[in-house]
Structure formats: structure tokens, C-alpha cells
Scaffold this motif. Structure first.
Motif, PDB file in Angstrom:
ATOM      1  N   SER A 151      -8.832  -6.354  -1.439  1.00  0.00           N
ATOM      2  CA  SER A 151     -10.040  -6.924  -0.856  1.00  0.00           C
ATOM      3  C   SER A 151     -10.640  -5.993   0.189  1.00  0.00           C
ATOM      4  N   ARG A 167     -16.365 -12.080   1.615  1.00  0.00           N
ATOM      5  CA  ARG A 167     -15.139 -12.133   0.809  1.00  0.00           C
ATOM      6  C   ARG A 167     -15.349 -11.367  -0.486  1.00  0.00           C
ATOM      7  N   ARG A 186     -14.865 -10.995  -4.247  1.00  0.00           N
ATOM      8  CA  ARG A 186     -14.547 -11.803  -5.418  1.00  0.00           C
ATOM      9  C   ARG A 186     -13.819 -10.961  -6.463  1.00  0.00           C
ATOM     10  N   SER A 195     -13.068 -22.911   2.749  1.00  0.00           N
ATOM     11  CA  SER A 195     -13.393 -21.929   3.784  1.00  0.00           C
ATOM     12  C   SER A 195     -12.877 -22.368   5.147  1.00  0.00           C
ATOM     13  N   GLU A 220      -8.507 -19.966   6.489  1.00  0.00           N
ATOM     14  CA  GLU A 220      -8.226 -19.008   7.553  1.00  0.00           C
ATOM     15  C   GLU A 220      -6.899 -19.297   8.255  1.00  0.00           C
ATOM     16  N   HIS A 273      -7.589 -16.546  -2.867  1.00  0.00           N
ATOM     17  CA  HIS A 273      -8.609 -17.543  -3.181  1.00  0.00           C
ATOM     18  C   HIS A 273      -9.019 -17.410  -4.644  1.00  0.00           C
TER      19      HIS A 273
END
Length: 517
Positions: free
Chosen positions: A252, A281, A283, A366, A370, A386
Motif C-alpha cells: 500500500s 487508501r 485499492r 473507516s 484505524e 481491507h
């Protein structure tokens, strides 16, 4: 099939059947006699756009499956990853209320004939499809009893003219019907278990789920109704073909670094007070999204230049039919959209505003993603994946959140912001996938997750995964605990109920646990 081939087949189907009706979850979305559509096969994907005076829908088409009188379309909403199904009936008249009621009445007659022939030692009782909203029973499911002396079986069946989503929901209703029969027959009869009858070729989801029900609480039997009114018993201890393919994990951080120039341009168009609320973020390795409380509003993609292996940065904003390239001439439109979005979507916003209500599960994810210690302090905080894609044959599933405990045990988190009758078994679907991937070991002792780059530097325990159901307390469906009680003890589940104000400050109201520790 290629996007071009998918587009060609769809065009041909709609041309051949001008009176078709398009359904989602059994509900008519479009009458094709009054609707408009366009089909494109550009940028490596087939996109179906339908619109009418009532609604506007855009879906990416993943696959097609032709059945006797319907076309099943596997689709994905733009801006999401989880696949869904649409069904197109060739003729609108086939699914009028009168026709639907007639087909269900005929199915009752067929079912009674089948049961009498194949279970002739039993007497068929109380076979009906009557709606009972108090106990969550709908008219799509035929329910009844097979009785012999003081013993009986609960039975439930679905006919082939129902949608695949309705067929896949049969086990939830079957469990509730079994519990209902036992409660109302207490002291009179012993209900041994549940028999489920499904159309031929439609049992894969039910078969996989039934393998993970508690066999100490009841006996579970599954049958397919074949040609010539034959019944084929399906071995529910065997989950069938569960061979899966896991999408390889990507970095990521590297994806976000590659998208820095595009991200900087998008953020520069937002006032400073808005930028701090934006979540970035990755994907995929080549796509990074910007979102506000789970709702994606812009994307940065690394795409190939035409006739070249060189990549260029592509910026878009909006979603679905309104996804628009971000260019100089569209910056004013982007700014106006952002003003409306940020003024509407915030924890204290109005629930009557559609931008506030959109994608509540994404907002919940969301909020919790975290820091999962607010759900369970044993969960890891630095290894959270995710929307993990896992493929089983032609089916693609997306796991909401996948993580591990501090000791290295896998944990699957399934989220729901509203009541859903089928939530418990949907969670089992994802647990089954992770469990299967965990069991596949190479000669080096590594499992599929490790081989595909998930949880590097973490020693995963061989224990079966934990399963967490996370939902606001007032949105827990009344039937949920009944269904959870019938799961196999091998599934260690935890129901986590949150406060109604989870958008502002999520708090756990209560937890309930079941299965093995």
C-alpha cells in the motif's frame, strides 16, 4: 469472457427480448420496454448503464450465466469491490404477482408429490408458503413437516423460478423454521433436523454453509430436485469445490508513493480544513482512492498509455454514471461537488441527506479500521487488510476486514450498519474462505495467505479463524442469535453491538460469544 464478448452477448439478449425485466434481489429495477441502456467495452471492462424516469444505474459486468428463462449477470457497483447478481427475465409477464403466486402454488403441489414418493414412510403436514413477518418467513419458501409417529423433520424448499439470492437465503429461513417447529412442537414430537430441497445446480452456497452447522443440535440434509422429479441427496459433510484463488498482497505504501503527484493535485483543489478529513487508501498496486468517511469521491489510477507499456496518471472524481475525469475544465464541477459532500457527510449530519446515508458499512469500516482494539483489545492494530478479494470458481467475495490477534490467530470481521436477516451466514461464507486458505499448506509449511504476501513477519497460528460480527445494537436482527446458535462449535464467533452514535464515537454496548475458544 472478454469485455467485448460480454458486451456483444448483452446487446444480443436485449435485442432478442425487448419485453425483458431486470431484477435485483427479486425486486424489479427496470422494465426494458420503458428503460434506456448503453453497453460499453472500453478500458478493459464491460460497463452496463441503465436509466429510466425513476432511477439511474451503472454496473461493471463480470460474467453472464444463461438459465432457462433468465440471464444472470454478475456485476460490481462502480466504486465498490464486492460482486452482486442481477437477473433479467426474458418476459415481464413471468414475474407479475399473479404469475409468481401461481408458480409457488404449483411448486407446493410438486413438492408434496416428491415428498410422498421419496419419503413414503412419513406423512406430509402443514406444507405452505404463507407469509409470517413476525417470524421472518416470506412466501418464496415452501415450509412443512414430515411426520412419523412422535418423530418429525422440518423441511423447506425453493422453486427454480426464484432468484439466486432467494435460493441462497434458504438455509437462514430453514434454521428459523426448524427452531419454530421445535418450539411449537415441544412435548409432542421430536424434530430430528432439517431437510432442504433446492433446484438442480443451485446448491453450492447452501452446501458450503451446511457443512459448518452444529450436528449435535440437529441433522442437516440437502437435496436437489432433478429432471423427472428425482431427488439427489447432497453430501453436506463435503463442501464441494472450494478451491480458491487469493489476490496477491501489494504494498500500500508503494502504491500511494507512486500516486503522490495525482494525490497532491486532488488535495490542492480542496480547502485546508477539508484535507484533514480525507482518507487515502490503496485499492490495488495501481489505484489509490480518496474518501470521506468511507465514501470514495476521487481516484488516482496508473494506466497504460495506448500502444505502449508506459503508465500515465489518470484522475477521476464522482462515482457510477457520474465518474468524471478531473481536468482543468471540470475543476469547477469538482469543487462544487466537494462543497456539497463535505457539508453533508460528517458525524453530526442529517440522516435525511442522501450523501450522509450512502454506504454506511464503508463508513463503519473507516471508523473502526484505524483502531480495532476498541472492538477487542487482543486484535492487532498494524496488520489490517481491507476488502480482501478471494475467488472461488466464478464467484468473487470481498472480506470486509481481515487481521490477526496479537498472538497470531486470524480474525475475520464482517460489518453491517442495518438489520439483515442473512448477516450471520454471510459472515460464515467469508470465514469458510479464510479457513480454507489457512488449511492449504505447501511443502515449506506456508499457507496460501503467507505465500501471497499477507501478514509478513507474523507467525500465524494453526487455529481456525475468529469471526466477528459488528453491528449497531439497535440494528441486530431479532433472528440473529437463533442462527448463530446453530453454527458449528468449530466457528468461534463474537457478536459486537455498537452504540447508535458510532459515527461520532464508537463504543461497544455488549458482546456475545459462541463456538470454540
Amino acid at each position: 469472457m472478454s469485455p467485448t464478448e460480454l458486451a456483444r452477448l448483452l446487446e444480443q439478449f436485449f435485442a432478442d427480448h425487448p419485453h425483458a425485466a431486470l431484477l435485483e434481489d427479486g425486486r424489479v429495477l427496470f422494465e426494458m420496454t420503458a428503460a434506456h441502456y448503453s453497453i460499453s467495452a472500453e478500458h478493459g471492462r464491460c460497463v452496463l448503464h441503465l436509466w429510466s424516469e425513476e432511477r439511474n444505474t451503472v454496473r461493471t459486468v463480470l460474467g453472464l450465466e444463461a438459465r432457462k428463462e433468465t440471464l444472470r449477470i454478475r456485476v460490481r457497483r462502480l466504486g465498490t469491490q464486492r460482486p452482486q447478481s442481477l437477473e433479467v427475465l426474458r418476459d415481464r409477464d413471468q414475474r407479475t404477482p399473479a404469475t409468481r403466486a401461481l408458480s409457488r402454488t404449483r411448486y407446493l403441489v410438486l413438492l408434496e408429490r416428491l415428498l410422498t414418493r421419496h419419503f413414503n414412510e412419513y406423512k406430509v403436514e402443514s406444507l405452505h408458503t404463507a407469509m409470517d413477518l413476525e417470524h421472518s418467513f416470506g412466501p418464496a419458501y415452501a415450509r412443512g413437516l414430515l411426520v412419523r409417529g412422535q418423530q418429525c423433520w422440518a423441511l423447506i424448499g425453493v422453486n427454480a423460478e426464484e432468484s439466486q439470492a432467494t435460493i441462497d437465503g434458504v438455509l437462514t429461513l430453514g434454521i428459523l423454521w426448524l427452531a419454530y417447529c421445535r418450539e411449537h412442537g415441544a412435548g409432542k414430537r421430536v424434530c430430528q433436523g432439517l431437510k432442504v430441497l433446492l433446484p438442480a445446480g443451485c446448491c453450492s452456497t447452501t452446501r458450503a454453509r451446511m457443512a459448518w452447522l452444529n450436528r449435535d443440535l440437529a441433522q442437516w440434509e440437502l437435496y436437489e430436485v432433478g429432471v423427472g422429479e428425482d431427488l439427489e441427496a447432497i453430501d453436506t459433510a463435503d463442501q464441494g469445490n472450494l478451491k480458491m484463488r487469493l489476490v496477491h498482497a501489494f504494498s500500500s505504501q508503494a502504491a500511494i508513493e507512486r500516486a503522490q503527484d495525482g494525490l497532491a493535485r486532488v488535495l490542492s483543489l480542496l480547502p485546508p480544513e477539508m484535507r484533514s478529513r480525507v482518507a487515502v487508501r490503496a485499492r490495488s498496486a495501481h489505484e489509490v482512492t480518496l474518501s470521506l468517511y468511507g465514501l470514495e469521491f476521487a481516484r488516482v489510477r496508473q494506466e497504460f498509455v495506448s500502444d505502449s507499456f508506459t503508465r500515465q496518471c489518470s484522475l477521476t472524481f464522482g462515482a457510477g454514471a457520474n465518474e468524471t475525469p478531473l481536468q482543468e475544465d471540470t475543476e469547477a464541477v469538482f469543487a462544487e461537488l466537494m462543497q456539497r459532500l463535505f457539508a453533508s457527510r460528517y458525524p453530526g449530519g442529517s440522516a435525511r441527506n442522501p450523501l450522509f446515508r450512502l454506504q454506511p458499512e464503508a463508513w463503519l469500516q473507516s471508523t473502526l479500521g484505524e483502531d480495532l482494539t476498541q472492538i477487542d483489545d487482543s486484535l492487532c492494530t498494524h496488520r489490517i487488510y481491507h476488502q480482501v478479494p478471494a475467488f472461488a470458481a466464478a464467484d468473487r467475495a470481498m472480506l470486509d476486514l481481515l487481521t490477526v490477534t496479537r498472538s497470531g490467530r486470524l480474525a475475520v470481521l464482517e460489518l453491517k450498519a442495518n438489520e439483515d436477516l442473512h448477516f450471520p451466514l454471510q459472515g460464515v461464507d467469508y470465514w469458510i474462505r479464510v479457513h480454507w486458505l489457512q488449511q492449504q499448506r505447501s511443502s515449506t509449511g506456508k499457507g496460501e495467505l503467507e505465500r501471497n504476501g499477507y501478514f509478513p513477519d507474523i507467525q500465524l497460528l494453526p487455529h481456525s479463524p475468529l469471526l466477528y460480527y459488528i453491528v449497531p445494537a439497535l440494528r441486530v436482527h431479532p433472528s440473529m442469535e437463533t442462527v448463530l446458535r446453530h453454527l458449528s462449535p468449530a466457528i468461534a464467533w463474537t457478536l459486537v453491538a455498537l452504540n447508535e452514535g458510532w459515527r461520532s464515537e464508537p463504543r461497544v454496548i455488549f458482546r456475545k460469544r459462541g463456538g470454540s475458544a
